[in-house]
Every structure is written in structure tokens, then in C-alpha cells.
Design an enzyme around this catalytic site. Sequence first.
Site, PDB file in Angstrom:
ATOM      1  N   TRP A 130      33.267  -2.170  39.195  1.00 37.58           N
ATOM      2  CA  TRP A 130      33.039  -2.077  37.758  1.00 37.58           C
ATOM      3  C   TRP A 130      32.528  -3.438  37.271  1.00 37.58           C
ATOM      4  O   TRP A 130      33.194  -4.458  37.481  1.00 37.58           O
ATOM      5  CB  TRP A 130      34.357  -1.712  37.076  1.00 37.58           C
ATOM      6  CG  TRP A 130      34.310  -1.552  35.594  1.00 37.58           C
ATOM      7  CD1 TRP A 130      33.394  -0.856  34.869  1.00 37.58           C
ATOM      8  CD2 TRP A 130      35.263  -2.066  34.644  1.00 37.58           C
ATOM      9  NE1 TRP A 130      33.698  -0.917  33.535  1.00 37.58           N
ATOM     10  CE2 TRP A 130      34.837  -1.651  33.372  1.00 37.58           C
ATOM     11  CE3 TRP A 130      36.414  -2.844  34.776  1.00 37.58           C
ATOM     12  CZ2 TRP A 130      35.534  -1.982  32.214  1.00 37.58           C
ATOM     13  CZ3 TRP A 130      37.118  -3.168  33.632  1.00 37.58           C
ATOM     14  CH2 TRP A 130      36.682  -2.746  32.363  1.00 37.58           C
ATOM     15  N   ASP A 211      43.727  -1.876  40.670  1.00 41.96           N
ATOM     16  CA  ASP A 211      43.195  -1.311  39.430  1.00 41.96           C
ATOM     17  C   ASP A 211      43.423   0.197  39.481  1.00 41.96           C
ATOM     18  O   ASP A 211      42.791   0.905  40.259  1.00 41.96           O
ATOM     19  CB  ASP A 211      41.708  -1.640  39.310  1.00 41.96           C
ATOM     20  CG  ASP A 211      41.138  -1.295  37.939  1.00 41.96           C
ATOM     21  OD1 ASP A 211      41.772  -0.492  37.217  1.00 41.96           O
ATOM     22  OD2 ASP A 211      40.073  -1.812  37.585  1.00 41.96           O
ATOM     23  N   LYS A 246      41.903   7.529  30.303  1.00 41.59           N
ATOM     24  CA  LYS A 246      41.297   8.740  30.855  1.00 41.59           C
ATOM     25  C   LYS A 246      42.290   9.887  30.914  1.00 41.59           C
ATOM     26  O   LYS A 246      42.037  10.976  30.391  1.00 41.59           O
ATOM     27  CB  LYS A 246      40.743   8.463  32.250  1.00 41.59           C
ATOM     28  CG  LYS A 246      39.300   7.972  32.271  1.00 41.59           C
ATOM     29  CD  LYS A 246      39.148   6.586  31.717  1.00 41.59           C
ATOM     30  CE  LYS A 246      37.706   6.096  31.832  1.00 41.59           C
ATOM     31  NZ  LYS A 246      37.569   4.721  31.306  1.00 41.59           N
TER      32      LYS A 246
END
Length: 399
Positions: A130, A211, A246
Site C-alpha cells: 500500500w 497490518d 472495511k
Amino acid sequence: MFGQVELLPADPILGLIEAFNRDTNPNKIDLGVGVYRDAQGNTPILQAVKEAEALLLTREKTKSYIGSHGDPAFGQQLLPLVLGQDSAVLQASRATLTQAPGGTGALRLAADFIHRCAPGKKVWISDPTWPNHYAIFNAAGVEYASYRYVDSNTNRLDFPAMLADLQQIPEGDVVLLHACCHNPTGFDLSLEQWQQVLEILKARKLLPLIDFAYQGFGAGLEEDAAAVRLLAEQLPEVMITASCSKNFGLYRERIGAFIAVAANRNDMEKVRSQLAVVARSNYSNPPAHGSAIVATILANPELNGLWRREVDDMRNRINTLRQQFVDALKPFGLAEKFACVAEQRGMFSYSGLKPEEVQKLQQEFGIYMVKTGRMNIAGYSEQNLQYLCKAIASVCGKA
């Protein structure tokens, strides 16, 4: 002073939002920004969230600060979700949680903590990753380097190269790992591969920073946490950044957490004291609404069950869209080229499209994705799938 300020280019992902909004093409498709969308192209509010908010309206009695570590009820509910209801780590009081403004805020807490408490240590990040990972550590003054993850020639996970690079990392450095639904590639490690990574972490005395932004979007809420729990139980020290953006659909509420697992309770308390200072100097107190929603849902058996079913629905829809995408490319002779899309997990896919092909998709068809070829699988629907695949076939010379 402002006259001397340099004009910077837009963020490569967020800048796509502005470009997409300006586009007048009625068939335009946004595959850039990482948000879940339903069949109608909307980012829905989960029913469990709506019902939790209704409860909060009647129960909430104050808007006072919640403290630098955040809402205690949020931590009490999220820790078992991440580490497991019967976690030996929790039973030994080895873990501490600090609420943060989203997963990004949690990563910044981690970066500042490393800078403050492990000066000189380098963070090793997968290539690719990312893009904001680089910006976060750079802003915190933490040096970083990369380890190989995907073979750019084959567009497949290159696990041997990953292991080879991990074995060369200096002892005591930090390794950033994606727990599941790797962003941007969608290529995840198997549990057997995680076991091999664990052995290297042990041997090299490396500190993992995991993460964990997509719990529930890979194989399931419990399955996606397997690697996190393995490393937390087998290593003396682990750092985890979790996000509720999310899986709870709480993108704009900015709710995440930094979790530290220490060798013992005494070390945990020392780490917790440092995190309070780091949070205080960043934003003082995190926002309360998102954490209250999550805590309410997880503590209520009925809402918890409803939420888990909604997470299953989102994950299953994404997996269905993946297979439909590959099937829709068969008439163009591109199914094999893009077969990896059906093999990957999570919202994102490393499509293998070249930057010039991505540019043509945007200019000629109004289809927006990151120039690396990363596309948000939840960004298209059954209604515009054929248009998308025809456009891809065109830029690949197969139309």
C-alpha cells in the site's frame, strides 16, 4: 511564506476520486479507491451498524473525552476478535490495545512508537505494498526498505524470493506483514508459508508489524486471523494494526487500533505507557462514535450474529465477482492471463495491466484504477462487467 510553498501532485489513489468525479462518461467505473460497493454501486451502511447506532442514541449520556487509549469497551471486544476468544496471550495479560483514527492512524502510532522506542531500527516492507505505508514511516522519521513479494514478470507471489530477503534482514529490525487480503496484490500466504516466515522471524529476532485491515474479507473472520494468532502466540513481541473500516463499513468514522503483544505483563504496561504519550502528541483523544458502534455490535449476541452474516455476504460477493471477471474474459482469450484474479483474496487485485494500458482505460473508457494495475474488485458490478472486460480486451489488443 505561503508564496514559497511548493505545489505537490495529488495522492495517486485519492487523486483518482477527483478525476473520476470530473469525468462526464456515463459508463465510467471507479476501481481505484478502496471501498466496498454493492450491486447498485453504493457503499452501504450495514444493518448491524444502523441498529447499533439506534441503541446508542438512547443510551449515550456524554460527549466527554474517552482518553488517549480510547474506549475501554472497544478494546475489550476487539482484542478477542483479533487474538481469539481463548487466546493464551490475553489470558497472560500480554496484550494492550490503543484505539486510533482508522488503520492509518494505527500505523502512524506504530511508526511513532518505533521512532521513539527503537531508534535506528529499519522497517522492511513488501514490494509492492500500500503506497501510504512509505509516506507514514517517512513522516515519522523511520527508515524503511523492501523485501520481494510478487514477481513482476509472472504477476504471481514469489515466496522463495520473500524468504531469501527476510533471511538477510539485520537482527532486531521490524518487518511489516499483511495478515490477509494483501494490498495491493491480493496474494496471501498459506498457513504453511506463515510457519516458514515465523521460523525466520524467530531465528533473526525480527519484530513483526502486522497490518490487519481486512479481517473477514479473505476466507472468514476466524480464518483471516490465523497468521496473527500464530505469530502472537509463538513470538515474545508482536505489533498489530487493525482496522474496522472495511468489515464494519465504518470508513468515515475512522476507527482502528494499535495492538502490542509483549513478552510479559510488566513489559506490556511499559509499552502501554509509551503509547499513551504517542497518542497524546498526535491527536490527544480518538473519536468515540465508531468505537461505540463496534463495541455495541460485538457485545450484543444478536447484532454480532447479524454483523457476521453481513461480512460473509460482502466477502462472498467479492469472490463471486472475481470468478465472473475471469469468465467474462474467456471470449477474448484473456481468461488465462487474468486467472490470478480468481485466485487472489480481498478487495484488491494486482491485475497485471501495464501503466500505459491503465492510462488508456481511463482516457478512452472512463475506467479508473491505480497506475500499478491494482483494481478494486468491489468497484464493478454485474451490470457493467461486460463493459469493463471489453475495455480491457481493447487495451490488451484482443478486442
